[in-house]
Structures are given as C-alpha cells and as structure tokens.
Design a protein around this motif. Structure first.
Motif, PDB file in Angstrom:
ATOM      1  N   LEU A   2      13.346  11.806   7.949  1.00  0.00           N
ATOM      2  CA  LEU A   2      12.884  12.952   7.164  1.00  0.00           C
ATOM      3  C   LEU A   2      13.978  14.005   7.091  1.00  0.00           C
ATOM      4  O   LEU A   2      14.231  14.604   6.038  1.00  0.00           O
ATOM      5  N   LYS A   3      14.643  14.233   8.209  1.00  0.00           N
ATOM      6  CA  LYS A   3      15.724  15.217   8.292  1.00  0.00           C
ATOM      7  C   LYS A   3      16.901  14.816   7.397  1.00  0.00           C
ATOM      8  O   LYS A   3      17.462  15.634   6.673  1.00  0.00           O
ATOM      9  N   GLU A   4      17.281  13.539   7.467  1.00  0.00           N
ATOM     10  CA  GLU A   4      18.468  13.066   6.762  1.00  0.00           C
ATOM     11  C   GLU A   4      18.340  13.109   5.246  1.00  0.00           C
ATOM     12  O   GLU A   4      19.293  13.481   4.554  1.00  0.00           O
ATOM     13  N   ILE A   5      17.182  12.697   4.727  1.00  0.00           N
ATOM     14  CA  ILE A   5      17.126  12.517   3.274  1.00  0.00           C
ATOM     15  C   ILE A   5      16.293  13.557   2.536  1.00  0.00           C
ATOM     16  O   ILE A   5      16.420  13.688   1.311  1.00  0.00           O
ATOM     17  N   SER A   6      15.452  14.326   3.240  1.00  0.00           N
ATOM     18  CA  SER A   6      14.676  15.363   2.545  1.00  0.00           C
ATOM     19  C   SER A   6      15.120  16.766   2.934  1.00  0.00           C
ATOM     20  O   SER A   6      14.685  17.747   2.331  1.00  0.00           O
ATOM     21  N   TYR A   7      15.973  16.868   3.990  1.00  0.00           N
ATOM     22  CA  TYR A   7      16.500  18.144   4.477  1.00  0.00           C
ATOM     23  C   TYR A   7      15.408  19.055   5.043  1.00  0.00           C
ATOM     24  O   TYR A   7      15.556  20.274   5.072  1.00  0.00           O
ATOM     25  N   ILE A   8      14.317  18.456   5.494  1.00  0.00           N
ATOM     26  CA  ILE A   8      13.276  19.196   6.206  1.00  0.00           C
ATOM     27  C   ILE A   8      13.573  19.096   7.698  1.00  0.00           C
ATOM     28  O   ILE A   8      13.847  18.003   8.213  1.00  0.00           O
ATOM     29  N   LEU A  46       8.950   5.159   4.465  1.00  0.00           N
ATOM     30  CA  LEU A  46       8.421   5.375   3.113  1.00  0.00           C
ATOM     31  C   LEU A  46       8.026   6.830   2.904  1.00  0.00           C
ATOM     32  O   LEU A  46       8.281   7.416   1.837  1.00  0.00           O
ATOM     33  N   PHE A  47       7.416   7.426   3.915  1.00  0.00           N
ATOM     34  CA  PHE A  47       7.014   8.834   3.837  1.00  0.00           C
ATOM     35  C   PHE A  47       8.230   9.720   3.581  1.00  0.00           C
ATOM     36  O   PHE A  47       8.216  10.585   2.700  1.00  0.00           O
ATOM     37  N   SER A  48       9.308   9.489   4.329  1.00  0.00           N
ATOM     38  CA  SER A  48      10.536  10.272   4.138  1.00  0.00           C
ATOM     39  C   SER A  48      11.084  10.080   2.737  1.00  0.00           C
ATOM     40  O   SER A  48      11.530  11.038   2.088  1.00  0.00           O
ATOM     41  N   TYR A  49      11.046   8.852   2.269  1.00  0.00           N
ATOM     42  CA  TYR A  49      11.551   8.542   0.923  1.00  0.00           C
ATOM     43  C   TYR A  49      10.782   9.308  -0.154  1.00  0.00           C
ATOM     44  O   TYR A  49      11.372   9.966  -1.016  1.00  0.00           O
ATOM     45  N   TYR A  50       9.462   9.257  -0.077  1.00  0.00           N
ATOM     46  CA  TYR A  50       8.652   9.894  -1.123  1.00  0.00           C
ATOM     47  C   TYR A  50       8.761  11.423  -1.060  1.00  0.00           C
ATOM     48  O   TYR A  50       8.785  12.089  -2.102  1.00  0.00           O
ATOM     49  N   VAL A  51       8.828  11.980   0.142  1.00  0.00           N
ATOM     50  CA  VAL A  51       9.022  13.429   0.258  1.00  0.00           C
ATOM     51  C   VAL A  51      10.360  13.822  -0.358  1.00  0.00           C
ATOM     52  O   VAL A  51      10.462  14.791  -1.128  1.00  0.00           O
ATOM     53  N   ALA A  52      11.404  13.066  -0.042  1.00  0.00           N
ATOM     54  CA  ALA A  52      12.743  13.372  -0.561  1.00  0.00           C
ATOM     55  C   ALA A  52      12.798  13.279  -2.083  1.00  0.00           C
ATOM     56  O   ALA A  52      13.383  14.141  -2.748  1.00  0.00           O
ATOM     57  N   ARG A  72       0.825  -1.212   0.000  1.00  0.00           N
ATOM     58  CA  ARG A  72       0.000   0.000   0.000  1.00  0.00           C
ATOM     59  C   ARG A  72       0.861   1.265   0.000  1.00  0.00           C
ATOM     60  O   ARG A  72       0.426   2.319   0.442  1.00  0.00           O
ATOM     61  N   SER A  73       2.076   1.154  -0.486  1.00  0.00           N
ATOM     62  CA  SER A  73       2.991   2.295  -0.456  1.00  0.00           C
ATOM     63  C   SER A  73       2.470   3.492  -1.247  1.00  0.00           C
ATOM     64  O   SER A  73       2.826   4.637  -0.954  1.00  0.00           O
ATOM     65  N   ALA A  74       1.599   3.240  -2.225  1.00  0.00           N
ATOM     66  CA  ALA A  74       1.023   4.348  -2.998  1.00  0.00           C
ATOM     67  C   ALA A  74       0.215   5.283  -2.096  1.00  0.00           C
ATOM     68  O   ALA A  74       0.148   6.495  -2.346  1.00  0.00           O
ATOM     69  N   GLU A  75      -0.395   4.736  -1.032  1.00  0.00           N
ATOM     70  CA  GLU A  75      -1.127   5.575  -0.086  1.00  0.00           C
ATOM     71  C   GLU A  75      -0.182   6.532   0.635  1.00  0.00           C
ATOM     72  O   GLU A  75      -0.493   7.708   0.839  1.00  0.00           O
ATOM     73  N   VAL A  76       0.983   6.020   1.023  1.00  0.00           N
ATOM     74  CA  VAL A  76       1.978   6.863   1.684  1.00  0.00           C
ATOM     75  C   VAL A  76       2.471   7.940   0.724  1.00  0.00           C
ATOM     76  O   VAL A  76       2.665   9.095   1.109  1.00  0.00           O
ATOM     77  N   GLU A  77       2.651   7.561  -0.529  1.00  0.00           N
ATOM     78  CA  GLU A  77       3.119   8.526  -1.526  1.00  0.00           C
ATOM     79  C   GLU A  77       2.127   9.674  -1.694  1.00  0.00           C
ATOM     80  O   GLU A  77       2.527  10.845  -1.815  1.00  0.00           O
ATOM     81  N   ARG A  78       0.836   9.354  -1.677  1.00  0.00           N
ATOM     82  CA  ARG A  78      -0.176  10.413  -1.815  1.00  0.00           C
ATOM     83  C   ARG A  78      -0.137  11.360  -0.615  1.00  0.00           C
ATOM     84  O   ARG A  78      -0.331  12.573  -0.759  1.00  0.00           O
ATOM     85  N   ILE A  79       0.096  10.817   0.580  1.00  0.00           N
ATOM     86  CA  ILE A  79       0.223  11.676   1.764  1.00  0.00           C
ATOM     87  C   ILE A  79       1.455  12.555   1.635  1.00  0.00           C
ATOM     88  O   ILE A  79       1.420  13.762   1.929  1.00  0.00           O
ATOM     89  N   ARG A 100      11.234  16.169  -3.706  1.00  0.00           N
ATOM     90  CA  ARG A 100      12.031  17.387  -3.537  1.00  0.00           C
ATOM     91  C   ARG A 100      13.337  17.334  -4.336  1.00  0.00           C
ATOM     92  O   ARG A 100      14.157  18.247  -4.276  1.00  0.00           O
ATOM     93  N   GLY A 101      13.530  16.231  -5.066  1.00  0.00           N
ATOM     94  CA  GLY A 101      14.718  16.106  -5.902  1.00  0.00           C
ATOM     95  C   GLY A 101      15.984  15.758  -5.151  1.00  0.00           C
ATOM     96  O   GLY A 101      17.096  16.025  -5.637  1.00  0.00           O
ATOM     97  N   CYS A 102      15.855  15.133  -3.990  1.00  0.00           N
ATOM     98  CA  CYS A 102      17.022  14.800  -3.179  1.00  0.00           C
ATOM     99  C   CYS A 102      17.548  13.403  -3.521  1.00  0.00           C
ATOM    100  O   CYS A 102      16.797  12.530  -3.961  1.00  0.00           O
ATOM    101  N   ASN A 103      18.821  13.206  -3.304  1.00  0.00           N
ATOM    102  CA  ASN A 103      19.453  11.902  -3.502  1.00  0.00           C
ATOM    103  C   ASN A 103      19.250  11.083  -2.227  1.00  0.00           C
ATOM    104  O   ASN A 103      19.932  11.307  -1.226  1.00  0.00           O
ATOM    105  N   VAL A 104      18.332  10.137  -2.245  1.00  0.00           N
ATOM    106  CA  VAL A 104      17.970   9.420  -1.020  1.00  0.00           C
ATOM    107  C   VAL A 104      19.046   8.424  -0.591  1.00  0.00           C
ATOM    108  O   VAL A 104      19.111   8.051   0.591  1.00  0.00           O
ATOM    109  N   ASP A 105      19.887   7.965  -1.511  1.00  0.00           N
ATOM    110  CA  ASP A 105      20.922   6.999  -1.159  1.00  0.00           C
ATOM    111  C   ASP A 105      22.186   7.666  -0.626  1.00  0.00           C
ATOM    112  O   ASP A 105      22.908   7.074   0.172  1.00  0.00           O
ATOM    113  N   GLN A 106      22.441   8.885  -1.078  1.00  0.00           N
ATOM    114  CA  GLN A 106      23.645   9.594  -0.633  1.00  0.00           C
ATOM    115  C   GLN A 106      23.289  11.020  -0.201  1.00  0.00           C
ATOM    116  O   GLN A 106      23.573  11.982  -0.914  1.00  0.00           O
ATOM    117  N   PRO A 107      22.653  11.162   0.956  1.00  0.00           N
ATOM    118  CA  PRO A 107      22.285  12.494   1.445  1.00  0.00           C
ATOM    119  C   PRO A 107      23.531  13.358   1.643  1.00  0.00           C
ATOM    120  O   PRO A 107      24.596  12.851   1.997  1.00  0.00           O
TER     121      PRO A 107
END
Length: 260
Positions: free
Chosen positions: A138-144, A234-240, A102-109, A243-250
C-alpha cells in the motif's frame, strides 16, 4: 531475492566468512545472489514487470514451505501429515484463482478507503509477515502511509493512532490464534476504528464485527499466508489506481538497489 541489494550480498559474504553455509531463494537464474550462495532454490516465478514485487513473495513462501516439509519428514513428521501438507499445497493454485475471480469484491472495498491517509495492518503468527507485506505494498504504490504490526503488540503504540479515520486491516483466518485476533478487533471497534477483515469462509462472527471483509478458502494454518497476501496486493492495486498512481513504476523506487 526479488531485488539484489548491497545489504543482502554483504550479509551473505559475512555469513560465509564466519563459516556458515548459505542458501538463497532466487528468481533470476545466474543472478549475483545465486552465484554467491552455497546452494538454493530457483523460484521460476517469471519476470516481475512492476517495480513493487508481488508474485516473488508468494513463490518464496511456497518454496520455504517445501523446505520445511523436507526437514520435518527427516525429523518426526508422519507420512500421513506430509501427504496432507502436499495435498493442501496442490489445492493452492485453484484457491488463489477463486480469490482472483472475486477481485471485484476487493475493488469495492478499496473504493471506500481511497481517501485514507494512514492505515494499520495487524496479524498474528505466520500472518504477521503478511501484515508487513500488505502495508509495504500500500505504501509503495498508493503513497498512503501504512504500517504492519504484530496484533499482540497493538497496545504498545499503534492503538493510540486509532480513530474513525484510520482503516485497520486484520489478517484473521480461522487458525490457532483466531480468538485472540477477534479480541484485538473488538478493541479497535471500541475505539471507533474502521476494520477490514481478511477471514476464512463462513466466519460469521468476524463478518458481523468488520466494516468490510473478504473471505479466503480454508487451508492449513501454515499455508494461509499464500492466500491472505493475494487480496491485500489487489487492495493496494485498486487503491493506487483510483488515486491515479502508476502501479508499475512507483515514484522514487528502483527495481534493484546495488549500492549502500
């Protein structure tokens, strides 16, 4: 330990100097921490490709749950209670797969909160560490900017930050402290905060209160962190990603820190 740090090694050595026995939860066989401790558990979670560790957290919680079960059985936990705990552990992989499906639900959020500049994560009891881990990811990979707090301490600082631009993530499964965290959610709503609720299936009360919600399957209270952390990661991943962030190499992060 997902990343060998100078602080961790120093703490181990200090404990041993004081005569303490040390135990490590280690993913990499033969790593420095594995050699330093007196005993421990290999997680065997496999290589963590991304710098921001995810599956190591889940594996550590599962391993600690098994250690806890063993100690409890040596004390006063009944055979029946022990079997129920093991059955719940066996059910977890299937329940995690249900969440991943159900990851698509997290992506929509995530799409709704991509432009946030701050976020607050609140949890009680065993889900307070989940709030810390969710905020960290969220802090590490999306910089929020994100912070995790015990929900019981919301009035001691974080409540002053809450407004219509502040998403507040509540880890709120239907457990022993459910009614208290519902009260915390009502306080946030009264101040115009945007509530994202991570809740147990069938919790109609929270579904009505939250601006966005995601449900997890029912499990034992002590095992909820293994399920609640997955949608937060998953939420952190989709936000990142949005936002155009590199999730594997923050930026600015290293996989292993070995100097003070």
């Amino acid at each position: 330990q997902s990343g060998e740090t100078a602080d961790t090694l120093a703490a181990i050595r200090e404990a041993k100097l004081r005569g303490a026995r040390t135990v490590g939860l280690v993913n990499v066989v033969g790593s420095t921490i594995a050699r330093e401790v007196d005993g421990g558990i290999y997680l065997h979670a496999g290589p963590e490709v991304g710098v921001a560790s995810t599956k190591a957290f889940t594996s550590q919680v599962a391993a600690l749950a098994l250690v806890t079960l063993r100690i409890a059985r040596l004390r006063n936990l009944s055979i029946l209670q022990g079997r129920q705990f093991i059955q719940a552990l066996h059910a977890l992989p299937g329940q995690i797969q249900q969440i991943l499906d159900r990851s698509a639900e997290v992506e929509r959020i995530a799409e709704r909160f991509t432009e946030a500049t701050n976020a607050l994560y609140l949890g009680r009891g065993v889900n307070f560490p989940v709030a810390l881990e969710g905020a960290l990811k969220l802090k590490e990979i999306s910089y929020i900017h994100a912070e995790g707090y015990p929900a019981a301490e919301m009035k001691h600082g974080p409540i002053a930050l809450i407004d219509e631009n502040m998403p507040v993530v509540f880890i709120a499964p239907r457990d022993a402290v459910h009614s208290k965290i519902v009260s915390n959610i009502e306080e946030v709503k009264a101040r115009g905060g945007k509530v994202i609720a991570l809740m147990t299936e069938g919790d109609g009360e929270l579904e009505r209160l939250a601006d966005a919600h995601f449900t997890i399957p029912q499990t034992l209270d002590l095992l909820t962190p293994i399920l609640t952390i997955v949608p937060l990661q998953l939420f952190s991943y989709y936000v990142a990603v949005r936002r155009g962030c590199n999730v594997d190499q923050p930026r600015n992060l290293a996989k292993s820190v070995t100097v003070e």
